[in-house]
Write a protein that holds these residues in place. Sequence first.
Motif, PDB file in Angstrom:
ATOM      1  N   LEU A  51      -9.055 -26.463  -7.611  1.00 21.19           N
ATOM      2  CA  LEU A  51      -9.582 -28.154  -7.804  1.00 21.19           C
ATOM      3  C   LEU A  51      -7.947 -28.395  -6.971  1.00 21.19           C
ATOM      4  O   LEU A  51      -8.327 -29.772  -6.003  1.00 21.19           O
ATOM      5  CB  LEU A  51      -9.093 -28.525  -9.173  1.00 21.19           C
ATOM      6  N   TYR A  57     -14.585 -29.351  -9.065  1.00 22.89           N
ATOM      7  CA  TYR A  57     -14.029 -29.082 -10.905  1.00 22.89           C
ATOM      8  C   TYR A  57     -14.486 -27.475 -10.319  1.00 22.89           C
ATOM      9  O   TYR A  57     -16.055 -27.583 -10.150  1.00 22.89           O
ATOM     10  CB  TYR A  57     -14.313 -29.447 -11.913  1.00 22.89           C
ATOM     11  N   CYS A  61     -13.124 -24.747 -14.836  1.00 24.87           N
ATOM     12  CA  CYS A  61     -11.929 -26.195 -15.487  1.00 24.87           C
ATOM     13  C   CYS A  61     -12.432 -26.212 -16.257  1.00 24.87           C
ATOM     14  O   CYS A  61     -13.460 -26.915 -16.962  1.00 24.87           O
ATOM     15  CB  CYS A  61     -12.051 -27.214 -14.031  1.00 24.87           C
ATOM     16  N   ASN A 134     -19.868 -32.277 -10.562  1.00 19.74           N
ATOM     17  CA  ASN A 134     -18.842 -32.769  -9.468  1.00 19.74           C
ATOM     18  C   ASN A 134     -19.714 -34.223  -8.968  1.00 19.74           C
ATOM     19  O   ASN A 134     -19.417 -35.126  -7.738  1.00 19.74           O
ATOM     20  CB  ASN A 134     -18.540 -32.268  -7.898  1.00 19.74           C
TER      21      ASN A 134
END
Length: 143
Positions: A51, A57, A61, A134
Amino acid sequence: MNIATTGRRGTDRIKGLLAPLGVAAGTGAVFALVGAVDPNEPGHYPTCPFLWLTGLYCPGCGTLRSIHALAHLDPVAALGLNPLMVAMIPFLLFWWGRWVVRAWQGRPRRTTLAHPAWLWAFLAIVVVYWIVRNLPFGAFLAP
């Protein structure tokens, strides 16, 4: 069966259980630490390197915050932070339980965790999860 054989079998069972019980103790210690030290407060844990470098991510995460939420008995918040990690818990418990049963029965440890097709499928799920969380339409998967 004589007493010496029975006593040895009991000792072997206890020795066989040491590894799975050690994993359980380590997991409990991690849950206790993350439950006590809030990852939502800055400065307690390092930032995810992926990150930090990319601004995207990774599949992990949100895991610390998810564990913190589970330690405080908030599964809804945990699902919102990292649904993949929460979804993996029943499978991990199943494999750990199977390991305990095999150790208790004195059966040898298996050298493979699962059939390779299952491992490849899991890897594919992780990669798809990584990509989708993402993308704009997958924002609900972001922590």
